[in-house]
Design a protein around this motif. Structure first.
Motif, mmCIF file in Angstrom:
data_model
loop_
_atom_site.group_PDB
_atom_site.id
_atom_site.type_symbol
_atom_site.label_atom_id
_atom_site.label_comp_id
_atom_site.label_asym_id
_atom_site.label_seq_id
_atom_site.Cartn_x
_atom_site.Cartn_y
_atom_site.Cartn_z
ATOM 1 N N ASP A 1 0.831 -1.209 0.000
ATOM 2 C CA ASP A 1 0.000 0.000 0.000
ATOM 3 C C ASP A 1 0.864 1.257 0.000
ATOM 4 N N GLN A 2 1.889 1.280 0.821
ATOM 5 C CA GLN A 2 2.779 2.443 0.879
ATOM 6 C C GLN A 2 3.500 2.656 -0.450
ATOM 7 N N TYR A 3 3.967 1.566 -1.031
ATOM 8 C CA TYR A 3 4.672 1.671 -2.304
ATOM 9 C C TYR A 3 3.724 2.155 -3.397
ATOM 10 N N LEU A 4 2.511 1.621 -3.428
ATOM 11 C CA LEU A 4 1.546 2.035 -4.453
ATOM 12 C C LEU A 4 1.238 3.519 -4.324
ATOM 13 N N ASP A 5 1.049 4.002 -3.105
ATOM 14 C CA ASP A 5 0.796 5.431 -2.908
ATOM 15 C C ASP A 5 1.966 6.268 -3.425
ATOM 16 N N ALA A 6 3.183 5.860 -3.110
ATOM 17 C CA ALA A 6 4.367 6.581 -3.574
ATOM 18 C C ALA A 6 4.492 6.515 -5.093
ATOM 19 N N TRP A 7 4.199 5.350 -5.664
ATOM 20 C CA TRP A 7 4.266 5.173 -7.116
ATOM 21 C C TRP A 7 3.246 6.067 -7.805
ATOM 22 N N MET A 8 2.041 6.157 -7.247
ATOM 23 C CA MET A 8 1.017 7.016 -7.848
ATOM 24 C C MET A 8 1.453 8.478 -7.812
ATOM 25 N N ALA A 9 2.042 8.900 -6.708
ATOM 26 C CA ALA A 9 2.524 10.286 -6.612
ATOM 27 C C ALA A 9 3.649 10.531 -7.626
ATOM 28 N N LYS A 10 4.549 9.567 -7.742
ATOM 29 C CA LYS A 10 5.700 9.690 -8.649
ATOM 30 C C LYS A 10 5.275 9.744 -10.112
ATOM 31 N N THR A 11 4.222 9.019 -10.464
ATOM 32 C CA THR A 11 3.809 8.916 -11.867
ATOM 33 C C THR A 11 2.613 9.805 -12.203
ATOM 34 N N GLU A 12 2.248 10.691 -11.297
ATOM 35 C CA GLU A 12 1.114 11.599 -11.525
ATOM 36 C C GLU A 12 1.290 12.331 -12.857
ATOM 37 N N GLY A 13 0.256 12.293 -13.685
ATOM 38 C CA GLY A 13 0.290 12.961 -14.977
ATOM 39 C C GLY A 13 1.025 12.187 -16.055
ATOM 40 N N ASP A 14 1.597 11.046 -15.728
ATOM 41 C CA ASP A 14 2.354 10.259 -16.700
ATOM 42 C C ASP A 14 2.037 8.773 -16.572
ATOM 43 N N ARG A 15 0.806 8.466 -16.167
ATOM 44 C CA ARG A 15 0.391 7.066 -16.001
ATOM 45 C C ARG A 15 -0.461 6.635 -17.185
ATOM 46 N N ILE A 16 -0.343 5.384 -17.554
ATOM 47 C CA ILE A 16 -1.186 4.825 -18.605
ATOM 48 C C ILE A 16 -2.395 4.103 -18.017
ATOM 49 N N PRO A 17 -2.231 3.237 -17.003
ATOM 50 C CA PRO A 17 -3.414 2.557 -16.463
ATOM 51 C C PRO A 17 -4.379 3.585 -15.879
ATOM 52 N N HIS A 18 -5.664 3.304 -16.010
ATOM 53 C CA HIS A 18 -6.615 4.270 -15.481
ATOM 54 C C HIS A 18 -7.420 3.754 -14.300
ATOM 55 N N ARG A 19 -7.244 2.500 -13.943
ATOM 56 C CA ARG A 19 -7.974 1.964 -12.799
ATOM 57 C C ARG A 19 -7.195 0.785 -12.219
ATOM 58 N N ALA A 20 -7.193 0.714 -10.897
ATOM 59 C CA ALA A 20 -6.584 -0.432 -10.215
ATOM 60 C C ALA A 20 -7.482 -0.803 -9.046
ATOM 61 N N VAL A 21 -7.700 -2.086 -8.872
ATOM 62 C CA VAL A 21 -8.524 -2.594 -7.774
ATOM 63 C C VAL A 21 -7.721 -3.684 -7.068
ATOM 64 N N LEU A 22 -7.501 -3.501 -5.769
ATOM 65 C CA LEU A 22 -6.815 -4.505 -4.961
ATOM 66 C C LEU A 22 -7.848 -5.220 -4.122
ATOM 67 N N THR A 23 -7.825 -6.548 -4.162
ATOM 68 C CA THR A 23 -8.755 -7.349 -3.368
ATOM 69 C C THR A 23 -7.987 -8.355 -2.524
ATOM 70 N N ARG A 24 -8.620 -8.783 -1.434
ATOM 71 C CA ARG A 24 -8.044 -9.804 -0.553
ATOM 72 C C ARG A 24 -9.005 -10.988 -0.532
ATOM 73 N N ASP A 25 -8.455 -12.179 -0.596
ATOM 74 C CA ASP A 25 -9.257 -13.395 -0.528
ATOM 75 C C ASP A 25 -9.648 -13.625 0.932
ATOM 76 N N ARG A 26 -10.922 -13.635 1.215
ATOM 77 C CA ARG A 26 -11.402 -13.812 2.583
ATOM 78 C C ARG A 26 -11.174 -15.234 3.095
ATOM 79 N N ASP A 27 -10.970 -16.169 2.185
ATOM 80 C CA ASP A 27 -10.836 -17.574 2.565
ATOM 81 C C ASP A 27 -9.395 -18.078 2.547
ATOM 82 N N ALA A 28 -8.458 -17.215 2.200
ATOM 83 C CA ALA A 28 -7.054 -17.635 2.119
ATOM 84 C C ALA A 28 -6.176 -16.496 2.636
#
Length: 98
Positions: free
Chosen positions: A18-45
């Motif tokens: 989570d910390q790295y993703l936040d830093a990566w988003m700040a670093k790549t602001e205005g120069d990102r290609i992906p437009h959506r990311a969804v992180l999920t956790r498996d409730r059973d594993a």
């Protein structure tokens, strides 16, 4: 056609992710290609996650793969994973808001 990449991974270090993703988003602001990311956790594993990254097209996803910031992100993810992540490349055939 939209394109999505699903990354399945196991990690006991999700807070670092989570910390790295936040830093990566700040670093790549205005120069990102992906437009959506969804992180999920498996409730059973414990420590099983899936990250879906959505692009406007497959071509844009391939362009994104060649960027240094993407390589750095992939290296970081591999370093915090307990096992090798699994990648799935998906054409988005239908998307609706329910």
């Amino acid at each position: 056609m939209k394109f999505a990449q699903m990354i399945e991974f196991r990690s006991s270090r999700i807070a670092e992710f989570d910390q790295y993703l936040d830093a990566w988003m700040a670093k790549t602001e205005g120069d990102r290609i992906p437009h959506r990311a969804v992180l999920t956790r498996d409730r059973d594993a414990e420590d099983e996650y899936m990250l879906m990254v959505v692009f406007a097209s497959h071509d844009q996803a391939m362009e994104n793969s060649d960027r240094p910031a993407t390589g750095e992100f992939a290296s970081f993810l591999a370093a915090i994973c307990d096992e090798r992540p699994t990648f799935r490349n998906l054409d988005v055939l239908r998307e609706v808001e329910l």
